[in-house]
Design a protein around this motif. Structure first.
Motif, PDB file in Angstrom:
ATOM      1  N   VAL A 470       9.107 -14.758  11.714  1.00  0.00           N
ATOM      2  CA  VAL A 470       9.503 -16.199  11.219  1.00  0.00           C
ATOM      3  C   VAL A 470      10.319 -16.370  10.021  1.00  0.00           C
ATOM      4  O   VAL A 470      11.524 -16.885  10.201  1.00  0.00           O
ATOM      5  N   SER A 471      10.422 -15.539   9.329  1.00  0.00           N
ATOM      6  CA  SER A 471      11.325 -15.499   7.836  1.00  0.00           C
ATOM      7  C   SER A 471      11.066 -14.464   6.835  1.00  0.00           C
ATOM      8  O   SER A 471      10.189 -13.894   6.894  1.00  0.00           O
ATOM      9  N   GLU A 472      12.233 -14.420   6.261  1.00  0.00           N
ATOM     10  CA  GLU A 472      12.097 -13.383   5.039  1.00  0.00           C
ATOM     11  C   GLU A 472      11.089 -13.794   4.225  1.00  0.00           C
ATOM     12  O   GLU A 472      10.364 -12.731   3.435  1.00  0.00           O
ATOM     13  N   ALA A 473      10.909 -15.010   3.818  1.00  0.00           N
ATOM     14  CA  ALA A 473       9.954 -15.576   2.801  1.00  0.00           C
ATOM     15  C   ALA A 473       8.445 -15.340   3.379  1.00  0.00           C
ATOM     16  O   ALA A 473       7.578 -14.722   2.532  1.00  0.00           O
ATOM     17  N   ARG A 474       8.360 -15.160   4.585  1.00  0.00           N
ATOM     18  CA  ARG A 474       6.775 -14.761   4.984  1.00  0.00           C
ATOM     19  C   ARG A 474       6.663 -13.465   4.941  1.00  0.00           C
ATOM     20  O   ARG A 474       5.680 -12.802   4.686  1.00  0.00           O
ATOM     21  N   LEU A 475       7.860 -12.662   5.109  1.00  0.00           N
ATOM     22  CA  LEU A 475       7.538 -11.092   4.855  1.00  0.00           C
ATOM     23  C   LEU A 475       7.081 -10.900   3.456  1.00  0.00           C
ATOM     24  O   LEU A 475       6.241 -10.085   3.160  1.00  0.00           O
ATOM     25  N   HIS A 476       7.740 -11.439   2.532  1.00  0.00           N
ATOM     26  CA  HIS A 476       7.710 -11.419   1.179  1.00  0.00           C
ATOM     27  C   HIS A 476       5.999 -11.730   0.994  1.00  0.00           C
ATOM     28  O   HIS A 476       5.390 -11.300   0.070  1.00  0.00           O
ATOM     29  N   GLU A 477       5.585 -12.911   1.345  1.00  0.00           N
ATOM     30  CA  GLU A 477       4.302 -13.468   1.139  1.00  0.00           C
ATOM     31  C   GLU A 477       3.478 -12.307   1.661  1.00  0.00           C
ATOM     32  O   GLU A 477       2.135 -12.157   1.248  1.00  0.00           O
ATOM     33  N   MET A 478       3.460 -11.797   2.681  1.00  0.00           N
ATOM     34  CA  MET A 478       2.645 -10.963   3.544  1.00  0.00           C
ATOM     35  C   MET A 478       2.361  -9.716   2.517  1.00  0.00           C
ATOM     36  O   MET A 478       1.637  -9.125   2.326  1.00  0.00           O
ATOM     37  N   PHE A 479       3.630  -9.201   2.013  1.00  0.00           N
ATOM     38  CA  PHE A 479       3.771  -8.021   1.392  1.00  0.00           C
ATOM     39  C   PHE A 479       2.707  -8.101  -0.071  1.00  0.00           C
ATOM     40  O   PHE A 479       2.152  -7.227  -0.511  1.00  0.00           O
ATOM     41  N   LYS A 480       3.059  -9.246  -0.620  1.00  0.00           N
ATOM     42  CA  LYS A 480       2.328  -9.652  -1.779  1.00  0.00           C
ATOM     43  C   LYS A 480       0.893  -9.923  -1.735  1.00  0.00           C
ATOM     44  O   LYS A 480       0.002  -9.342  -2.507  1.00  0.00           O
ATOM     45  N   ALA A 481       0.457 -10.270  -0.552  1.00  0.00           N
ATOM     46  CA  ALA A 481      -1.110 -10.171  -0.182  1.00  0.00           C
ATOM     47  C   ALA A 481      -1.603  -8.803  -0.074  1.00  0.00           C
ATOM     48  O   ALA A 481      -2.796  -8.516  -0.656  1.00  0.00           O
ATOM     49  N   VAL A 482      -0.809  -8.057   0.838  1.00  0.00           N
ATOM     50  CA  VAL A 482      -1.283  -6.806   0.929  1.00  0.00           C
ATOM     51  C   VAL A 482      -1.417  -6.114  -0.016  1.00  0.00           C
ATOM     52  O   VAL A 482      -2.395  -5.079  -0.517  1.00  0.00           O
ATOM     53  N   ASP A 483      -0.405  -5.891  -0.879  1.00  0.00           N
ATOM     54  CA  ASP A 483      -0.285  -5.134  -2.213  1.00  0.00           C
ATOM     55  C   ASP A 483      -1.311  -5.858  -3.249  1.00  0.00           C
ATOM     56  O   ASP A 483      -2.003  -4.947  -3.981  1.00  0.00           O
ATOM     57  N   GLY A 484      -1.332  -6.851  -3.179  1.00  0.00           N
ATOM     58  CA  GLY A 484      -2.720  -7.567  -4.129  1.00  0.00           C
ATOM     59  C   GLY A 484      -4.114  -6.959  -3.896  1.00  0.00           C
ATOM     60  O   GLY A 484      -4.903  -6.714  -4.524  1.00  0.00           O
ATOM     61  N   ILE A 485      -4.493  -6.813  -2.377  1.00  0.00           N
ATOM     62  CA  ILE A 485      -5.518  -5.929  -2.010  1.00  0.00           C
ATOM     63  C   ILE A 485      -5.650  -4.524  -2.507  1.00  0.00           C
ATOM     64  O   ILE A 485      -6.688  -3.927  -2.956  1.00  0.00           O
ATOM     65  N   LEU A 486      -4.484  -3.803  -2.222  1.00  0.00           N
ATOM     66  CA  LEU A 486      -4.339  -2.496  -2.971  1.00  0.00           C
ATOM     67  C   LEU A 486      -4.523  -2.309  -4.194  1.00  0.00           C
ATOM     68  O   LEU A 486      -5.151  -1.335  -4.730  1.00  0.00           O
ATOM     69  N   ARG A 487      -4.089  -3.396  -5.075  1.00  0.00           N
ATOM     70  CA  ARG A 487      -4.206  -3.088  -6.431  1.00  0.00           C
ATOM     71  C   ARG A 487      -5.542  -3.251  -6.967  1.00  0.00           C
ATOM     72  O   ARG A 487      -5.692  -3.185  -8.240  1.00  0.00           O
ATOM     73  N   ARG A 488      -6.515  -3.627  -6.066  1.00  0.00           N
ATOM     74  CA  ARG A 488      -8.076  -3.677  -6.651  1.00  0.00           C
ATOM     75  C   ARG A 488      -8.391  -2.279  -6.985  1.00  0.00           C
ATOM     76  O   ARG A 488      -9.296  -2.058  -7.678  1.00  0.00           O
ATOM     77  N   ARG A 489      -7.679  -1.083  -6.525  1.00  0.00           N
ATOM     78  CA  ARG A 489      -7.916   0.137  -6.819  1.00  0.00           C
ATOM     79  C   ARG A 489      -6.981   0.601  -7.795  1.00  0.00           C
ATOM     80  O   ARG A 489      -5.896   0.796  -7.643  1.00  0.00           O
ATOM     81  N   SER A 490      -7.543   1.184  -8.840  1.00  0.00           N
ATOM     82  CA  SER A 490      -6.580   1.478 -10.009  1.00  0.00           C
ATOM     83  C   SER A 490      -5.856   2.936  -9.523  1.00  0.00           C
ATOM     84  O   SER A 490      -4.785   3.339 -10.146  1.00  0.00           O
ATOM     85  N   GLU A 491      -6.326   3.766  -8.572  1.00  0.00           N
ATOM     86  CA  GLU A 491      -5.812   4.926  -8.051  1.00  0.00           C
ATOM     87  C   GLU A 491      -4.379   4.737  -7.445  1.00  0.00           C
ATOM     88  O   GLU A 491      -3.595   5.654  -7.104  1.00  0.00           O
ATOM     89  N   VAL A 492      -4.045   3.546  -7.015  1.00  0.00           N
ATOM     90  CA  VAL A 492      -2.988   3.322  -6.263  1.00  0.00           C
ATOM     91  C   VAL A 492      -1.756   2.951  -7.367  1.00  0.00           C
ATOM     92  O   VAL A 492      -1.732   2.023  -8.226  1.00  0.00           O
ATOM     93  N   GLY A 493      -0.704   3.870  -7.146  1.00  0.00           N
ATOM     94  CA  GLY A 493       0.290   3.871  -8.142  1.00  0.00           C
ATOM     95  C   GLY A 493       1.686   3.200  -7.858  1.00  0.00           C
ATOM     96  O   GLY A 493       1.538   2.293  -6.779  1.00  0.00           O
ATOM     97  N   ALA A 494       2.712   3.552  -8.017  1.00  0.00           N
ATOM     98  CA  ALA A 494       4.024   3.141  -7.947  1.00  0.00           C
ATOM     99  C   ALA A 494       4.376   3.342  -6.511  1.00  0.00           C
ATOM    100  O   ALA A 494       4.282   4.420  -6.182  1.00  0.00           O
ATOM    101  N   TYR A 495       5.412   2.439  -5.905  1.00  0.00           N
ATOM    102  CA  TYR A 495       6.034   2.580  -4.513  1.00  0.00           C
ATOM    103  C   TYR A 495       7.155   3.477  -4.941  1.00  0.00           C
ATOM    104  O   TYR A 495       8.009   3.428  -5.734  1.00  0.00           O
ATOM    105  N   ASN A 496       7.479   4.168  -3.820  1.00  0.00           N
ATOM    106  CA  ASN A 496       8.688   4.984  -3.757  1.00  0.00           C
ATOM    107  C   ASN A 496      10.010   3.871  -3.647  1.00  0.00           C
ATOM    108  O   ASN A 496      11.041   4.022  -4.050  1.00  0.00           O
ATOM    109  N   GLN A 497       9.809   2.837  -2.891  1.00  0.00           N
ATOM    110  CA  GLN A 497      10.860   1.732  -2.708  1.00  0.00           C
ATOM    111  C   GLN A 497      10.058   0.551  -2.144  1.00  0.00           C
ATOM    112  O   GLN A 497       9.062   0.786  -1.526  1.00  0.00           O
ATOM    113  N   THR A 498      10.475  -0.628  -2.615  1.00  0.00           N
ATOM    114  CA  THR A 498       9.861  -1.898  -2.144  1.00  0.00           C
ATOM    115  C   THR A 498      10.895  -2.991  -1.436  1.00  0.00           C
ATOM    116  O   THR A 498      12.219  -2.657  -1.643  1.00  0.00           O
ATOM    117  N   ILE A 499      10.385  -4.091  -1.133  1.00  0.00           N
ATOM    118  CA  ILE A 499      11.420  -5.209  -0.675  1.00  0.00           C
ATOM    119  C   ILE A 499      11.514  -6.077  -1.822  1.00  0.00           C
ATOM    120  O   ILE A 499      10.786  -6.100  -2.917  1.00  0.00           O
TER     121      ILE A 499
END
Length: 499
Positions: A470-499
């Motif tokens: 659909v769009s680059e904006a939707r790409l970023h919205e989906m990444f924010k949502a997925v990353d938000g779920i992952l951040r519920r676990r403190s064991e998840v650290g920094a990314y090697n690269q992101t968008i």
């Protein structure tokens, strides 16, 4: 009696030099990876060889194996220790020397040898070592074989009948190149940047492309096991940007980047834009399904949805099966379905007959890309890319997550998305319409935007991939949502690269 391996020994001690050390987490889903010498020592590698030899006998396979090694400062010594262990277990070792992983796979066919053990850490940072193993060409080990090998090695349950042997296959790379290039040269005058990241492919890829008929601009092709510029990884943006700069400087038709052991190939088009490997796969699938109508393809769950929705592939009768990420999984699935090619987003391409033998080979991939350009003399690489339906995709993004918790994190993430789906809860503002759990979790929204989370098979990391039609904006919205779920676990650290 060979000692039982220990999980840790203090370096620079008597015990370290006289006892085997093997960290259990080095046995991964489909190959083995350790930090050397922090997680495995040379006696530990010898134990690995004895364990592999024991498993070969246990499986009833002819006791003969191809071994090779990549270009790292310690790889040759690790291969020798591995070979010693194999010979102690009664295995005939056939050493092809410094090689690419696909050369070792090719040697199984060329030398009529059932087994393979290639010493390589592929694109991992310096300090890593590993072994890619198989006993049924062209397949490599999956979880069942790796679990059994782990059991044998860690318990020192070796059977050592003796009777092993060693031979060196002189100048084997030339036999590989001769077979690879036993074909017509291309007719189109192509200028190609061949980027090797100072890894093993530098000794072979530029020559192969020249023998195909290309004008070659080598980039970081000098062998240097310190990897002074960047890691030889065609998913790494630093390597892709270096290729981009060289393509634009020299006016090249295409830039090709090879990973540390030569089984993957990344692509930059003539305008300097990197094309992620799954999109290149769609381009190749279009090209090949025009020659082979109704072709069957296999792709990994990290790959673009275009394999299913592209109108050209649909019109040409192409069929695509989405499967587990990992060279061993895709290789097996290609064989099971007798698929023409298997594609992974990481750049592993598995060309089956009549193009290849079914294993992953970055040089065969490079030749296929050149053939595609040769068959489209009026189109550039950028033209072929623009002809695809537009999508916005992320690179493969990997947040750190320890090996002993990463699968729990993925399981919890999967359960969260499944609950949201069942309860009609939106993700990134959209209803979930599909969840695929064949390998981690791939969740798709009603507008076609999807996100994937899985555990890396060979590093202490998670893997995150996002795509939107659909769009680059939707790409970023989906990444924010997925990353938000992952951040519920403190064991998840920094990314090697992101968008």
């Amino acid at each position: 009696m060979f000692p039982t391996p220990k999980p840790f020994l203090k370096p620079n001690t008597y015990e370290f030099e006289s006892s085997p050390m093997v960290k259990a987490t080095g046995f991964r889903e489909y190959d083995a990876r350790w930090l050397f010498p922090d997680e495995i020592n040379l006696m530990g590698v010898q134990a690995l060889g004895m364990g592999l030899g024991t498993l070969i006998h246990e499986l009833g396979i002819r006791p003969e194996i191809v071994v090779g090694h990549d270009f790292r400062s310690y790889s040759a010594s690790i291969k020798i220790a591995l070979a010693n262990g194999l010979m102690a277990a009664g295995i005939k070792v056939r050493d092809i020397g410094l090689a690419l992983s696909p050369m070792a796979y090719f040697a199984q066919f060329e030398l009529d040898c059932p087994c393979v053990a290639m010493v390589t850490a592929s694109h991992n940072d310096n300090g890593w070592t590993g072994v890619k193993m198989g006993v049924q060409r062209p397949m490599t080990f999956g979880p069942e074989e790796m679990t059994r090998l782990k059991e044998i090695v860690l318990a020192a349950a070796f059977k050592l009948p003796g009777g092993g042997a060693y031979s060196f296959e002189e100048n084997f790379p030339e036999r590989y190149l001769a077979k690879l290039l036993d074909r017509p040269k291309i007719t189109r005058k192509l200028k190609v940047v061949a980027a090797c990241g100072n890894g093993t492919a530098g000794a072979f890829a530029p020559e192969a492309l020249e023998r195909l008929g290309c004008e070659v601009i080598p980039l970081d092709a000098e062998l240097d096991h310190t990897f002074p510029k960047y890691n030889p990884n065609p998913e790494d943006m630093q390597m892709l940007h270096a290729i981009r700069d060289a393509v634009l400087e020299h006016g090249a038709d295409v830039g090709l980047g090879f990973d540390g052991d030569g089984d993957r190939c990344g692509v930059v088009d003539n305008e300097g834009d990197e094309i992620f490997a799954d999109k290149v796969g769609v381009m190749l699938a279009r090209d090949l399904s025009a020659i082979h109508p109704n072709a069957q393809f296999v792709v990994d769950v990290k790959s673009t949805g275009l394999f299913m929705t592209d109108p050209v592939l649909i019109a040409q009768g192409a069929k695509t099966d989405y499967w587990k990420t990992g060279h061993s999984y895709i290789k097996r699935r290609v064989n099971e379905l007798n698929a023409l090619v298997g594609f992974e987003k990481s750049g592993h391409y598995f060309f089956n007959k009549p193009i290849g033998y079914g294993y992953d080979d970055g040089l065969i991939s490079a030749l296929a890309i050149c053939d595609m350009l040769d068959r489209n003399p009026d189109k550039s690489m950028a033209d072929l890319k623009r002809a695809l339906p537009k999508t916005w995709g992320s690179p493969t993004m990997s947040p750190h997550c320890a090996d002993d918790v990463k699968y729990d994190v993925v399981a919890e993430t999967t359960a969260t998305f499944e609950r949201m789906h069942a309860e009609g809860e939106p993700v990134a503002g959209q209803k979930i319409v599909d969840i695929v759990t064949v390998n981690g979790v791939r969740v798709t929204c009603e507008d076609g935007t999807w996100g994937l989370v899985r555990a890396s098979s060979n590093k202490p990391e998670l893997v995150v991939v996002i795509e939107s039609p659909v769009s680059e904006a939707r790409l970023h919205e989906m990444f924010k949502a997925v990353d938000g779920i992952l951040r519920r676990r403190s064991e998840v650290g920094a990314y090697n690269q992101t968008i």
